[in-house]
Design a protein around this motif. Sequence first.
Motif, mmCIF file in Angstrom:
data_model
loop_
_atom_site.group_PDB
_atom_site.id
_atom_site.type_symbol
_atom_site.label_atom_id
_atom_site.label_comp_id
_atom_site.label_asym_id
_atom_site.label_seq_id
_atom_site.Cartn_x
_atom_site.Cartn_y
_atom_site.Cartn_z
ATOM 1 N N ILE A 145 -3.185 3.375 8.341
ATOM 2 C CA ILE A 145 -2.702 2.085 9.002
ATOM 3 C C ILE A 145 -2.561 2.567 10.690
ATOM 4 N N TYR A 146 -2.011 3.770 10.801
ATOM 5 C CA TYR A 146 -1.938 4.253 12.242
ATOM 6 C C TYR A 146 -3.351 4.302 12.909
ATOM 7 N N VAL A 147 -4.190 4.888 12.334
ATOM 8 C CA VAL A 147 -5.737 5.016 12.762
ATOM 9 C C VAL A 147 -6.268 3.650 12.824
ATOM 10 N N SER A 148 -6.185 2.762 12.028
ATOM 11 C CA SER A 148 -6.679 1.822 12.133
ATOM 12 C C SER A 148 -6.265 0.726 13.250
ATOM 13 N N ASP A 149 -4.938 0.916 13.378
ATOM 14 C CA ASP A 149 -4.395 0.113 14.685
ATOM 15 C C ASP A 149 -4.663 0.855 15.666
ATOM 16 N N LEU A 150 -4.864 2.290 15.896
ATOM 17 C CA LEU A 150 -5.318 2.883 16.934
ATOM 18 C C LEU A 150 -6.704 2.508 17.388
ATOM 19 N N LEU A 151 -7.685 2.341 16.473
ATOM 20 C CA LEU A 151 -8.975 1.983 16.780
ATOM 21 C C LEU A 151 -9.106 0.465 16.808
ATOM 22 N N ASP A 152 -8.140 -0.550 16.644
ATOM 23 C CA ASP A 152 -8.264 -1.700 16.433
ATOM 24 C C ASP A 152 -8.422 -2.344 17.926
ATOM 25 N N THR A 153 -9.576 -3.040 17.944
ATOM 26 C CA THR A 153 -9.975 -3.664 19.187
ATOM 27 C C THR A 153 -10.072 -5.190 19.185
ATOM 28 N N GLY A 186 7.058 16.621 -1.747
ATOM 29 C CA GLY A 186 5.804 16.388 -1.046
ATOM 30 C C GLY A 186 4.802 15.241 -1.558
ATOM 31 N N ALA A 187 4.942 14.925 -2.845
ATOM 32 C CA ALA A 187 4.348 13.761 -3.343
ATOM 33 C C ALA A 187 4.645 12.652 -2.648
ATOM 34 N N LEU A 188 6.216 12.326 -2.340
ATOM 35 C CA LEU A 188 6.637 11.192 -1.744
ATOM 36 C C LEU A 188 6.281 11.352 -0.153
ATOM 37 N N PHE A 189 6.230 12.587 0.296
ATOM 38 C CA PHE A 189 5.936 12.198 1.724
ATOM 39 C C PHE A 189 4.506 12.216 1.856
ATOM 40 N N LEU A 190 3.367 12.649 0.936
ATOM 41 C CA LEU A 190 1.971 12.461 0.956
ATOM 42 C C LEU A 190 1.727 10.954 0.723
ATOM 43 N N TRP A 198 0.726 -1.069 0.142
ATOM 44 C CA TRP A 198 0.218 -0.019 0.090
ATOM 45 C C TRP A 198 0.878 1.353 -0.160
ATOM 46 N N PHE A 199 1.926 1.180 0.677
ATOM 47 C CA PHE A 199 2.949 2.351 0.604
ATOM 48 C C PHE A 199 3.393 2.615 -0.814
ATOM 49 N N VAL A 200 3.814 1.433 -1.329
ATOM 50 C CA VAL A 200 4.279 1.605 -2.770
ATOM 51 C C VAL A 200 3.466 2.001 -3.855
ATOM 52 N N LEU A 201 1.919 1.572 -3.649
ATOM 53 C CA LEU A 201 0.996 1.814 -4.353
ATOM 54 C C LEU A 201 0.681 3.230 -4.159
ATOM 55 N N SER A 202 0.402 3.852 -2.934
ATOM 56 C CA SER A 202 0.145 5.223 -2.538
ATOM 57 C C SER A 202 1.300 6.166 -3.079
ATOM 58 N N ILE A 203 2.442 5.945 -3.002
ATOM 59 C CA ILE A 203 3.615 6.703 -3.409
ATOM 60 C C ILE A 203 3.718 6.940 -4.949
ATOM 61 N N LEU A 204 3.297 5.697 -5.627
ATOM 62 C CA LEU A 204 3.410 5.713 -7.277
ATOM 63 C C LEU A 204 1.900 6.824 -7.412
ATOM 64 N N ILE A 205 0.979 6.438 -6.832
ATOM 65 C CA ILE A 205 -0.376 7.499 -7.485
ATOM 66 C C ILE A 205 0.213 8.823 -7.145
ATOM 67 N N CYS A 206 0.664 9.091 -6.013
ATOM 68 C CA CYS A 206 1.092 10.654 -5.548
ATOM 69 C C CYS A 206 2.302 11.153 -6.495
ATOM 70 N N ILE A 250 0.043 8.922 3.890
ATOM 71 C CA ILE A 250 -1.584 8.574 3.659
ATOM 72 C C ILE A 250 -1.789 7.040 4.196
ATOM 73 N N PRO A 251 -0.980 6.341 3.683
ATOM 74 C CA PRO A 251 -1.139 4.787 3.854
ATOM 75 C C PRO A 251 -0.765 4.732 5.647
ATOM 76 N N PHE A 252 0.400 5.515 5.853
ATOM 77 C CA PHE A 252 0.763 5.529 7.229
ATOM 78 C C PHE A 252 -0.236 5.912 8.241
ATOM 79 N N GLY A 253 -0.895 6.921 8.074
ATOM 80 C CA GLY A 253 -1.838 7.555 8.808
ATOM 81 C C GLY A 253 -3.179 6.665 8.807
#
Length: 795
Positions: A511-519, A498-502, A30-38, A506-509
């Motif tokens: 995944i982080y939110v998903s992990d944070l909300l994971d119960t 900026g595209a690389l960072f974004l 997902w990181f590779v795909l997101s970076i390629l899209i950005c 995006i996937p980092f955020g």
Amino acid sequence: MSDLDNSKIDTSTPFNLKKSASIYLKRWFWFVLSILICLSIAYTKLRYTTPLYMASAKVMLLSDTDASSPDAIFKDLTFFADKEDAKVEDEMEVIMSRDFFIDIVKDLRLNVQHFNKGRIYESEIYKSVPININFIESDSIIDQTNFSFYITIISNKEFEYRVDEDDDPKKVSFGEKIPTSFGGFIITPSSNNLAANFGVDIRTQISSVRYIAESLKSSVYIYQENKASKIINISIEDPIIDKAKDIVNTLILKYNEETMGQKNIKSINTAKFINERVEAIAKDLVGVDDSIVRFKTGNKLTNVADEASQFLTTSMQNEQLLEQSKMQLRQLNFMGASLGDVNSYTPIPSNLGLSDPTIVTLSSKYNELLIERDRLLKSAGEKNSVVIQLDQNLKSLKENLASSIQNSKKSLGIQINSFENQASMFNSKMFSVPGQESKLRGIERKQGIKEQLYLYLLQKREEAAISLTATSPSSKVIDQAYSTGSPVSPNKKMIYIGALFLGFIIPFGFIYVSDLLDTKIHNKEDLEKEIKNITVLGEIPRIKSTLKGNEKLLVEKNDRSILSESFRIVRTNFDYVRRGRSVENYDNIVFVTSTINGEGKSFFSINTALTMANTNKKVLLIGADIRNPQIHFILTGESKPQNKTVGFTEFIVDKSVGVKDTISTYTVNDIELDILLSGKIPPNPAELLMSDRIKELFDYVSSEYDLVIVDTAPSMLVTDTLLISQYAGHTIYLTRADYTEKRILNFTKELHANKKLNGMMLVVNDVNQSNFGYGAKYGYYGDHGKKSFLKKIFK
């Protein structure tokens, strides 16, 4: 490991960088795909975004005390007082005046723009425009017009004209009037080669002058070189370098022209006053000269009596003082008339040689504030707080000045009366001198006074004329507008960064939110964090397919698969825990239960029984979940005896049915296993499980088998398991990865704390292999299959 040992486990959970990173590394795709899209979006943006170039100029603001200033020329007249240096911030506001930008738009004709139509975007044509547009209506109408049209040059004489891009083109000849809503215009070819523009679509945009001026004003950047410097930088960004340079240079030119005009106002007003006084004194001189000629001719006088020389000298001095006093009185009358009413703001002569320093100071200050007010009106309106304050100061100065003039006039009146009395006294002493000679001397005295004043004003008039041509601008151009030629926008490097960072964030955020909300729990480590005082026997891997696929749900004899190895580890850990516990009754009976339905109890029970039977032990599998039996579904398709149709329910209900009548021997994957199925689903399962025959059943199987695996109902949903829990020597409590909620594990803790289930042990089922606790890999030393380069990196 005993329960007591588990209670002593350290509850601290230090930060594990590798584990935290693995959460993201295993989702590398997902990181590779997101970076390629950005990056693709960034490339597309850069590909179809018009680049902007910057043109900058550097100027230094000059002080009014420079040698070329009009104040230096009239220094001896003290017409103008030294004024303080204008603040740089104020001058920057003056430079950014809206009127300046309106003049720039008109001078450069920026309200008429031409664009070449491209496939994606338009490019503006600035200096190489192939056509000229001549408007029929006045500039005042065109300056407020908003209109656009398209033309396509088809020959040296004709072009196609259309208002909207989709309109049918109309052939028009060069020089022919094109009617429009604002009066029409005529298009003529420019001196450029038209052949190079044949077939090119050109869009012409006519915009409001004020709109373009506001747009220019918002795009110009002006800033001070440093806080203590009078050097300012002016820059603008535009797709066309030459256009940007012209705008900056024209802005500086307009500012200099305006400031020079303001400085010349003082010189022009002074010169005007001097001219008026020269003309008046010239007339007086002509009259005095004529009087001398007539007097001498009529009285035939050629010499002055020696005895009257002393009286004449004294009288002349007195007359000179008298005339100067009268002259000052006239000047005061003139200045008083120049003040006008309270609400008028016109310059007044700052100093005409008056002896009263108060009037000199007030008039100079009044002119200074008046100039300052005129300058501020260029950048601010009459309602501006600073302008209002200046108006109040001007009114106050005007009142003080009028009062001082009135007082000086009274003082001069007293002096004049005194001088006239002295003149009368001198005249009385000169009676001995012939009256004609005395009169002649009086006329000559007036002539001398008029001549001196006349020559003085002539000199100052020439100096005023020279100052008008010698006035210098208020700024000095250090660097004309220039550009490096490299685009400043878009910044390719920053956009790609900026595209690389974004693309990464995006996937980092997510995944982080998903992990944070994971119960839910995901592996053995998660379970041990939630329940710290119960032994975890192991993890069962996720099977990607069913019996119809490549992987099987049930272990086989001599099986080396990941599934089989995981059950062997559970078997080994169970034997270790079992040996460490002392159980008097039913030590060989193991209940398998869970919190809720769907956590894989039947699947685990069958595979555990097969794994135990694979060690040549006599094993029995009992289907005690009489509400939702699943064992027979998993065994569908396996070989089984033909005559065994009764099960657990029939044994409890029918006393004529013996335990042996309910047990069948199955051959599953070449492993023989005795199974007691649940039988028919009864209408009253809870009451049924309270029967005395339950004890008879478990007493028999406990004595006949090495190990009995009992598949029971979920403990939280129904009470079935708890009703028969006293017959369990050990209880394996099943959880399921990515399914079991952490909050419902509180029920598990409660069961263990209240000792409702005997010898509780935990197992995590359906664990994704990438989530195995401690990074473990099952199988015969792991998977020997070849791994791709990416799998080796992100394993």
